[in-house]
Write a protein that holds these residues in place. Structure first.
Motif, mmCIF file in Angstrom:
data_model
loop_
_atom_site.group_PDB
_atom_site.id
_atom_site.type_symbol
_atom_site.label_atom_id
_atom_site.label_comp_id
_atom_site.label_asym_id
_atom_site.label_seq_id
_atom_site.Cartn_x
_atom_site.Cartn_y
_atom_site.Cartn_z
ATOM 1 N N VAL A 1 -9.411 -2.224 -1.501
ATOM 2 C CA VAL A 1 -8.975 -3.521 -2.022
ATOM 3 C C VAL A 1 -8.979 -4.521 -0.869
ATOM 4 N N ARG A 2 -9.555 -5.683 -1.122
ATOM 5 C CA ARG A 2 -9.612 -6.720 -0.088
ATOM 6 C C ARG A 2 -8.463 -7.706 -0.284
ATOM 7 N N ILE A 3 -7.614 -7.797 0.734
ATOM 8 C CA ILE A 3 -6.466 -8.696 0.721
ATOM 9 C C ILE A 3 -6.719 -9.825 1.712
ATOM 10 N N LYS A 4 -6.492 -11.062 1.283
ATOM 11 C CA LYS A 4 -6.735 -12.215 2.133
ATOM 12 C C LYS A 4 -5.497 -12.560 2.948
ATOM 13 N N LEU A 5 -5.667 -12.687 4.256
ATOM 14 C CA LEU A 5 -4.582 -13.107 5.133
ATOM 15 C C LEU A 5 -4.560 -14.632 5.235
ATOM 16 N N LEU A 6 -3.368 -15.178 5.430
ATOM 17 C CA LEU A 6 -3.185 -16.623 5.580
ATOM 18 C C LEU A 6 -2.485 -16.909 6.907
ATOM 19 N N PHE B 1 -0.005 -13.037 3.374
ATOM 20 C CA PHE B 1 -1.221 -12.590 2.695
ATOM 21 C C PHE B 1 -1.116 -12.944 1.217
ATOM 22 N N THR B 2 -2.253 -12.941 0.553
ATOM 23 C CA THR B 2 -2.304 -13.262 -0.869
ATOM 24 C C THR B 2 -3.400 -12.443 -1.522
ATOM 25 N N GLY B 3 -3.446 -12.506 -2.837
ATOM 26 C CA GLY B 3 -4.455 -11.766 -3.581
ATOM 27 C C GLY B 3 -4.164 -11.818 -5.064
ATOM 28 N N GLU B 4 -5.078 -11.258 -5.854
ATOM 29 C CA GLU B 4 -4.882 -11.192 -7.287
ATOM 30 C C GLU B 4 -3.707 -10.266 -7.586
ATOM 31 N N PRO B 5 -2.810 -10.623 -8.521
ATOM 32 C CA PRO B 5 -1.593 -9.820 -8.756
ATOM 33 C C PRO B 5 -1.867 -8.350 -9.033
ATOM 34 N N GLY B 6 -2.916 -8.069 -9.799
ATOM 35 C CA GLY B 6 -3.231 -6.669 -10.076
ATOM 36 C C GLY B 6 -3.608 -5.905 -8.821
ATOM 37 N N GLN B 7 -4.367 -6.555 -7.928
ATOM 38 C CA GLN B 7 -4.756 -5.901 -6.684
ATOM 39 C C GLN B 7 -3.548 -5.689 -5.773
ATOM 40 N N LEU B 8 -2.662 -6.678 -5.723
ATOM 41 C CA LEU B 8 -1.455 -6.522 -4.898
ATOM 42 C C LEU B 8 -0.593 -5.378 -5.402
ATOM 43 N N GLN C 1 -12.467 -16.847 7.405
ATOM 44 C CA GLN C 1 -11.386 -16.313 6.579
ATOM 45 C C GLN C 1 -11.042 -14.899 7.050
ATOM 46 N N TRP C 2 -9.755 -14.568 7.001
ATOM 47 C CA TRP C 2 -9.274 -13.278 7.473
ATOM 48 C C TRP C 2 -8.902 -12.382 6.296
ATOM 49 N N TYR C 3 -9.310 -11.114 6.406
ATOM 50 C CA TYR C 3 -9.064 -10.170 5.316
ATOM 51 C C TYR C 3 -8.590 -8.828 5.886
ATOM 52 N N LEU C 4 -7.875 -8.101 5.054
ATOM 53 C CA LEU C 4 -7.556 -6.702 5.302
ATOM 54 C C LEU C 4 -8.189 -5.870 4.195
ATOM 55 N N LEU C 5 -9.057 -4.935 4.572
ATOM 56 C CA LEU C 5 -9.664 -4.022 3.605
ATOM 57 C C LEU C 5 -8.786 -2.781 3.537
ATOM 58 N N VAL C 6 -8.051 -2.647 2.439
ATOM 59 C CA VAL C 6 -7.001 -1.644 2.307
ATOM 60 C C VAL C 6 -7.518 -0.462 1.507
ATOM 61 N N THR C 7 -7.360 0.735 2.032
ATOM 62 C CA THR C 7 -7.750 1.953 1.331
ATOM 63 C C THR C 7 -6.603 2.424 0.447
ATOM 64 N N CYS C 8 -6.897 2.620 -0.830
ATOM 65 C CA CYS C 8 -5.896 3.074 -1.795
ATOM 66 C C CYS C 8 -6.369 4.382 -2.417
ATOM 67 N N ASP C 9 -5.429 5.264 -2.661
ATOM 68 C CA ASP C 9 -5.718 6.550 -3.298
ATOM 69 C C ASP C 9 -5.101 6.531 -4.689
ATOM 70 N N ILE C 10 -5.942 6.382 -5.706
ATOM 71 C CA ILE C 10 -5.478 6.227 -7.075
ATOM 72 C C ILE C 10 -5.759 7.506 -7.855
ATOM 73 N N ALA C 11 -4.785 7.950 -8.616
ATOM 74 C CA ALA C 11 -4.959 9.149 -9.427
ATOM 75 C C ALA C 11 -5.984 8.892 -10.521
ATOM 76 N N GLU C 12 -6.861 9.851 -10.750
ATOM 77 C CA GLU C 12 -7.881 9.700 -11.778
ATOM 78 C C GLU C 12 -7.271 9.888 -13.167
ATOM 79 N N ALA C 13 -7.817 9.163 -14.134
ATOM 80 C CA ALA C 13 -7.390 9.345 -15.515
ATOM 81 C C ALA C 13 -7.932 10.667 -16.040
ATOM 82 N N ASP C 14 -7.256 11.207 -17.029
ATOM 83 C CA ASP C 14 -7.721 12.457 -17.639
ATOM 84 C C ASP C 14 -9.077 12.222 -18.283
ATOM 85 N N GLY C 15 -10.044 13.034 -17.900
ATOM 86 C CA GLY C 15 -11.392 12.857 -18.409
ATOM 87 C C GLY C 15 -11.509 13.210 -19.887
ATOM 88 N N ASN C 16 -12.414 12.531 -20.569
ATOM 89 C CA ASN C 16 -12.696 12.811 -21.974
ATOM 90 C C ASN C 16 -13.607 14.025 -22.048
#
Length: 390
Positions: free
Chosen positions: A5-10, A144-151, A170-185
Motif C-alpha cells: 500500500v502506498r501512503i503519501k507523506l506530507l 501522512f494521508t491516504g484513501e481511508p480504506g488503504q489507511l 512527492q514523498w511516499y511510504l510503500l507499506v507491506t501488509c499481510d492480509i488473510a486470504e478469503a476462503d476459496g470457492n
C-alpha cells in the motif's frame, strides 16, 4: 497474501530536506558498497558486511539499521542482476548489452527507495503521523494521508518493512501488509473466460467488453510527442519530456486496476472462477511488422493478468490459466478450428456450422470452456487450490 500500500507523506520543507539528505546518503553508501562487492567478487550479506559496515556508519553517518539495509539492498540488486543475466533479459552471453550489464558495478539513483523496519519507523495511526529515522536524528510528527480504506488496511495488517520513496517531489511510504486470504470457492458453477487483446483490452464470456481504442489513441499521441521532444533536444523540450514521463504508464495502470476489479467482482457475484490465457513468451513468438511491434510491446497484458490474479485471490475466486493456442480460430459451438474462421479482426464465422459472433467474444467462450476442463482435471487430482497462486 502480501499487499503493498502506498501512503503519501506530507512533510514540512525542513522535514523534506532531512528526508532528501537521508535518501542521498543511503543510496550513495549503497553505491559504494556495490563497487566494493564488484571489486571483491562477493555479494553475500555477511561477507560484504565485513568489508563495508564500519566505513558506511562513519563515512555517511548512518545508524546501524540503516547501514545494514544499505548493504542488504546492494546484495539484493546483484541477486536480481544475476537472475536477469541468467534468464537472458540482457541478451546472450558475449553480446554488447550483456557485457555492459555484467562488466560494471551496480549503481543506485540518489532518490532510490530505502527500506525501513520497525526500529527506524513507528506509526501513530490516530494522529496520522510517523516517527522516522534520518541522518540528522529521529524526526517525529511527519504527517501522512491516504484513501481511508488503504489507511485501515495499513493499521490492521502492516507487517515487515516499508520503503521510503520520492517521486516528482512527492514523498511516499510503500507499506507491506499481510492480509488473510478469503476462503476459496471450491465449487464454482463455471468460469468467466477473459480474452485479452489490444483493440479490446479485455472481453469476458459474460458479455462485457472493455474497449482499448481510446487508450491506444492516447498512447499514439504520447509516442508522437515523445519523438518530437527527443528530436528537438532543447532544455525546454527536456523539461517537458520529464514532466510527461511515466504518464502513459500511470494511465494504463489505472485502467488495468479498474478492469480487473470489475471482472473479479462479477465473477464473485455469480459464483464463478476466472480463466485467463497463459501469454508468457507471446512477444517472442509473435512476428509482426515494425509499426505493430510498438503497439504489442506497450500492451500491458501481464500487469492486467497479475491484477486480476491478486484481486481474485483476495476475494476467494479461483483462477486457472489455459493454453491460448487457436482460441481465436476455434468455434465455441462445434469447436471446429480453421484460419478462415476469422475473416477480419472483429468477425468470427465458423466454416463448419455457420456460427457467427464477435471474434473476441467467441475467444472468451473458448477460454471459459478450457478453464472448466482444467479445473475438473485439477479437482480430480485433488490439487485445485494451486490455481489460486498461479
Amino acid at each position: 497474501m502480501k499487499l503493498v500500500v502506498r501512503i503519501k507523506l506530507l512533510p514540512t520543507p525542513v522535514q523534506a530536506a532531512a528526508l532528501e539528505a537521508t535518501l542521498y546518503a543511503c543510496n550513495e553508501a549503497a553505491t559504494w558498497a556495490a563497487h566494493v562487492a564488484f571489486d571483491e567478487k562477493t555479494a553475500k550479506p555477511l561477507a560484504l558486511r565485513k568489508h563495508t559496515y564500519q566505513q558506511i556508519k562513519t563515512r555517511w553517518n548512518l545508524g546501524a539499521q540503516a547501514a545494514q539495509h544499505a548493504i542488504k539492498k546492494t546484495c539484493d540488486a546483484y541477486i536480481t542482476l544475476r537472475a536477469n543475466l541468467r534468464n537472458g533479459n540482457y541478451g546472450k552471453p558475449g553480446s554488447q548489452r550483456y557485457e555492459k550489464a555484467a562488466g560494471k558495478p551496480v549503481t543506485f539513483r540518489a532518490d532510490a527507495a530505502q527500506p525501513y523496519d520497525d526500529r527506524m519507523l513507528s506509526w501513530q495511526h490516530e494522529q496520522r503521523t510517523v516517527s522516522i529515522w534520518t541522518t540528522v536524528g529521529r524526526m517525529k510528527n511527519v504527517a501522512f494521508t491516504g484513501e481511508p480504506g488503504q489507511l485501515a488496511v495499513v493499521a490492521a495488517h502492516r507487517k515487515g518493512e516499508s520503503d521510503l520513496l520520492c517521486r516528482g517531489g512527492q514523498w511516499y511510504l510503500l507499506v507491506t501488509c499481510d492480509i488473510a486470504e478469503a476462503d476459496g470457492n471450491a465449487r464454482p458453477v463455471g468460469f468467466v473466460g477473459v480474452d485479452l487483446g489490444i483493440v479490446n483490452i479485455a472481453t469476458t464470456s459474460t458479455g462485457k467488453r472493455h474497449c482499448g481504442r481510446r487508450l491506444n489513441r492516447r498512447r499514439e499521441a504520447d509516442r508522437k510527442l515523445r519523438t518530437k521532444l527527443q528530436k528537438k533536444n532543447t532544455k525546454s523540450a527536456k523539461r517537458r519530456a520529464k514532466k510527461h514521463a511515466g504518464k502513459e504508464k500511470r494511465r494504463a495502470r489505472d485502467i488495468n486496476h479498474k478492469i480487473s476489479k470489475r471482472i473479479v467482482t462479477e465473477a464473485q457475484r455469480i459464483g464463478r472462477g476466472i480463466a485467463l490465457e497463459d501469454l508468457v513468451g507471446i512477444r517472442e513468438r509473435a512476428r509482426l511488422r515494425k509499426p505493430q511491434r510498438v503497439t504489442l510491446h506497450s500492451w500491458s497484458f501481464h500487469q492486467l493478468g497479475a491484477f486480476i490474479a491478486y484481486k481474485a485471490k483476495r476475494a476467494g475466486v479461483p483462477v486457472v490459466y489455459v493454453n491460448p493456442a487457436y482460441t481465436s480460430r476455434e468455434c465455441s459451438c462445434c469447436h471446429h478450428i480453421e484460419k478462415a474462421n476469422r475473416p477480419s479482426q472483429a468477425v468470427f464465422v465458423c466454416r463448419s456450422c455457420g456460427f457467427a459472433e464477435h471474434a473476441d467474444r467467441n475467444s472468451s467462450h473458448n477460454i471459459s470452456h478450457r478453464g472448466w476442463y482444467a479445473w475438473v482435471r485439477g479437482a480430480e487430482s485433488q490439487a485445485p487450490a494451486l490455481t489460486l497462486i498461479a
